[in-house]
Write a protein that holds these residues in place. Structure first.
Motif, short mmCIF file in Angstrom:
data_model
loop_
_atom_site.label_atom_id
_atom_site.label_comp_id
_atom_site.label_asym_id
_atom_site.label_seq_id
_atom_site.Cartn_x
_atom_site.Cartn_y
_atom_site.Cartn_z
N GLU A 94 33.68 39.37 45.10
CA GLU A 94 34.93 38.60 45.09
C GLU A 94 35.60 38.78 46.62
O GLU A 94 35.84 37.81 47.26
CB GLU A 94 36.14 39.13 43.98
CG GLU A 94 35.98 39.01 42.93
CD GLU A 94 37.30 39.49 41.60
OE1 GLU A 94 38.31 38.22 41.42
OE2 GLU A 94 37.47 40.43 41.71
N GLU A 129 43.33 36.93 43.55
CA GLU A 129 42.72 36.09 42.24
C GLU A 129 43.60 35.24 42.05
O GLU A 129 43.44 34.32 40.72
CB GLU A 129 42.67 37.18 41.01
CG GLU A 129 40.91 38.10 41.20
CD GLU A 129 40.58 38.80 39.57
OE1 GLU A 129 41.46 39.05 38.66
OE2 GLU A 129 39.56 39.50 39.69
N ILE A 186 29.95 35.92 39.63
CA ILE A 186 30.99 36.44 39.00
C ILE A 186 31.65 35.95 38.30
O ILE A 186 32.13 36.59 36.89
CB ILE A 186 31.93 36.38 40.66
CG1 ILE A 186 31.30 37.23 41.49
CG2 ILE A 186 32.86 37.85 39.97
CD1 ILE A 186 31.76 36.72 42.98
N SER A 238 39.87 42.11 37.83
CA SER A 238 38.80 41.57 37.98
C SER A 238 37.87 41.38 36.89
O SER A 238 36.65 41.91 36.50
CB SER A 238 37.50 42.75 39.39
OG SER A 238 37.81 42.69 39.94
N TRP A 291 34.66 29.10 41.58
CA TRP A 291 33.60 29.07 43.23
C TRP A 291 33.00 27.73 43.98
O TRP A 291 31.71 27.77 44.41
CB TRP A 291 32.43 30.08 42.37
CG TRP A 291 33.37 31.19 41.39
CD1 TRP A 291 33.85 31.42 40.35
CD2 TRP A 291 34.14 32.68 41.84
NE1 TRP A 291 34.40 32.74 40.07
CE2 TRP A 291 34.57 34.02 40.95
CE3 TRP A 291 34.57 32.73 43.41
CZ2 TRP A 291 34.90 34.38 40.77
CZ3 TRP A 291 34.84 34.43 43.96
CH2 TRP A 291 35.81 35.12 42.58
N SER A 335 32.94 37.25 48.72
CA SER A 335 32.98 35.79 49.37
C SER A 335 33.99 34.56 49.67
O SER A 335 34.02 34.00 50.58
CB SER A 335 32.85 35.42 47.45
OG SER A 335 33.67 35.54 46.48
#
Length: 682
Positions: A506, A86, A110, A340, A101, A509
């Motif tokens: 996450e 992150e 997300i 998250s 994203w 992706s």
């Protein structure tokens, strides 16, 4: 550098990897203005109330020191990988959780799920801060006349409940009926109203077991003060007398404290990271000074070793075979690191491009967990003293959550000479611990709004105030008699297995859709040549590949499956605790994140001209500044350096999206700059 009198601004296009904190690298968006602003903000965000009241309790409940084994495994295989992912994503794109994203628009949901969980947690988290403010004020009231006493260190016949300490009375059935009272829910009383006991005269408890099943039992003065005087939840002390149709009355003292809490948050964020980055120098570091002072005082008390021994030396190796222990360890890692939730992406989006995010991830993750470990010694030294004073086992006074922060700890502090002083220090610590996390939670929501509507960035102060007002209004039900019950529900349902699902998406992706090898190159150019971790990245990157592609999502999926299995086992207990209507509301909190992801996917599918577009990087994906986008040409030769200038492609032609339109025609917004900010890089 900007040339005056020209319609086109000329910027410094040379990437020398120098980080000058006296000026913003990203002028429009802004950056942290101090070398330690970001790392202290991350540390303050990660180190919160959970480190003080949740970790020590989980440690003792799950086998003492043996709990550190699954805890450390979860930290290195799940917590740190998500933390680093992150930070890297936010820093590389200079975008918040909803705008980062663009490498695969399918996953934008997300980000919205992260914003929702941050908003939900921010609502009830600030209510806890309001409670701490209330106690802080109480510690000052009549401090000269009270001497060494605090309001919650004794039972007052005028203000305490019938179940408080020496006021508590046990009576036989014959004595109850002889005096003309009635027996209901195991207690002897004169009559009963709509909420069971409100407005009645309590004579005593006839059947302790039955009474306890309805929430009636003997309480310590501190516990009674919290539930009877502060929260006013009724004799049960858990809001069981209230439901969704009858939440009781608004407690205006708590409303004022909640207003104060939101004023502090809004004032600290009003100028963005420029103001919050300076506040964290106090709010992030002060709790450590208080914890050290409290530990020194704690180990001078009688019985302290009894608590320390229970915390760290109560080793039960057989607990390692219990899946619930591993679940507690992993959930605590997510809760403690705030992984998250979107806050890490939001905070790192204000970094300079070449900030050493790998170093920061390791420092903050380890610092957070060591803080939890250290806080356990502080807390259990006082719990040991309290157990010694009450002549009971430590296990009888060790609690989690509100019970630890607002009953056990205040009780222990009240036994120390100079109790008002130590109470003030303790509640200031709770306030500062909570504020750091609250800053990041609210900043996550604000950043998402500004990234989606860049034109509002020049009016960020109004956005901050608007978000604070909305979240304050949403938190007003928590100020009612049944508010503590609602807060517990939000804590149980807002950030559970749904957050683990976010972590899975996450990893998928980045690891599979975007591709780990490309993301590894993105991280490589961010680390540059001057950061200390740039030399070891080529060697350690395969560790992150293993975690992001295999272990972390697999472990989270296994934990989700166990959470569903465990929920089915404990459903009856939850239904008895909350009631059917409350559980439906709780599932509403949980599913709001899932619905946000599903709706966003459907929207992106309908919006895309080709199905593959939702899996394909947009033309404006990547760093915010052209000088940093040029670095991507090292491994993506056809990467568009300046998609916000229609004449700035690498071959001199107009930058065109897959549908034949330019980025300007597509309204692709750079979260950092207006299109006219750049000259043609060619």
């Amino acid at each position: 550098m900007e040339q005056k009198g020209s319609s086109v601004a000329i910027v410094d296009d040379v990437d020398d990897e120098v980080q000058d904190f006296s000026v913003d690298e990203n002028i429009e968006r802004g950056n942290w203005s101090g070398r330690f602003d970001f790392i202290l903000s991350c540390l303050g965000y990660a180190v919160g109330l959970g480190n003080v009241w949740r970790f020590p309790y989980l440690c003792y409940r799950n086998g003492g020191a043996v709990f550190f084994i699954p805890y450390c495994i979860a930290l290195f295989f799940v917590g740190v990988p998500i933390f680093f992912l992150e930070l890297s994503l936010g820093q590389f794109t200079s975008s918040g959780p909803t705008a980062c994203w663009k490498f695969a628009p399918l996953f934008k949901g997300i980000g919205w799920a992260m914003v929702i969980v941050s908003a939900l947690v921010g609502i009830y988290y600030n209510m806890i801060i309001a409670w701490a403010i209330y106690y802080f004020v109480l510690s000052w009231v009549d401090i000269h006349s009270r001497g060494d006493h605090v309001p919650w260190d004794h039972c007052d016949n005028k203000t305490s409940s019938p179940f408080c300490g020496e006021n508590f009375n046990e009576t036989a059935t014959a004595n109850c009926t002889l005096n003309g009272y009635v027996i209901e829910q195991g207690i002897c009383k004169s009559s009963y109203g709509a909420d069971g006991t409100n407005g009645t005269i309590i004579y005593g408890i006839v059947d302790a077991k039955v009474a306890k099943s309805f929430g009636f039992s003997k309480r310590s003065p501190a516990e009674d003060y919290l539930y009877w005087q502060v929260l006013k939840t009724g004799p049960q002390g858990n809001g069981m007398g209230y439901d969704m149709d009858n939440m009781g009355k608004v407690q205006w003292e708590l409303v004022l404290c909640l207003i104060a809490a939101w004023i502090i948050v809004a004032a600290s964020l009003i100028k963005g990271v420029k103001s919050s980055g300076k506040v964290v120098y106090f709010t992030a570091l002060f709790p450590y000074a208080v914890l050290i002072a409290l530990l020194i005082r704690g180990v001078m008390l009688d019985g302290y070793y009894q608590g320390i021994e229970f915390y760290i030396l109560n080793v039960k190796w057989e607990r390692l075979s219990d899946v619930a222990v591993w679940k507690d360890a992993t959930v605590q890692i997510f809760f403690s690191l705030s992984a998250s939730w979107g806050g890490l992406i939001a905070l790192s989006s204000y970094n300079r491009f070449h900030n050493d995010c790998l170093r920061d991830s390791i420092i903050v993750s380890l610092g957070n967990c060591l803080t939890s470990f250290f806080a356990g010694f502080v807390i259990f030294s006082y719990i040991g003293h309290l157990a010694w004073k009450l002549d009971v086992d430590v296990s009888e006074v060790a609690k989690s959550g509100v019970g630890l922060a607002f009953t056990i700890y205040p009780t222990a502090v009240s036994t120390i000479p100079g109790a008002p002083f130590w109470a003030i220090i303790f509640f200031v610590m709770l306030i500062t611990l909570g504020l750091d996390s609250e800053f990041a939670l609210v900043e996550t929501v604000v950043t998402a709004i500004l990234d989606e509507f860049p034109s509002l960035r020049k009016n960020k102060s109004y956005v901050v105030v608007g978000v604070a007002i909305i979240l304050f209004l949403c938190g007003l039900p928590l100020c009612m008699n049944g508010g503590e019950r609602l807060l517990t529900l939000m804590d149980d349902y807002a950030g559970g297995w749904n957050v683990l699902l976010i972590a899975v998406f996450e990893c998928v992706s980045i690891g599979y859709v975007y591709g780990f090898l490309r993301f590894a190159e993105d991280i490589k150019i961010m680390l540059g040549r001057k950061n200390c971790t740039s030399f070891i990245w080529p060697c350690v990157k395969w560790w992150w590949a293993f975690c992001w592609c295999f272990f972390t999502p697999g472990f989270c999926l296994a934990l989700i499956a166990y959470s569903w299995y465990d929920y089915n086992k404990t459903f009856d207990a939850k239904k008895a605790k909350f009631g059917g209507e409350w559980i439906i509301l709780g599932w509403g909190f949980t599913m709001s994140l899932i619905v946000a992801m599903i709706v966003t996917v459907l929207y992106m599918v309908c919006k895309a001209e080709r199905f593959l577009d939702i899996f394909t990087p947009r033309i404006d994906w990547g760093p915010a500044l052209p000088k940093h986008r040029r670095l991507v040409l090292q491994y993506i030769p056809n990467f568009v350096v300046d998609p916000w200038d229609i004449s700035s492609t690498n071959d001199g032609n107009s930058a065109v999206a897959g549908n034949g339109k330019t980025p300007i025609e597509e309204n692709y917004d750079n979260p950092a700059y207006e299109p006219t900010k750049f000259s043609n890089p060619e």
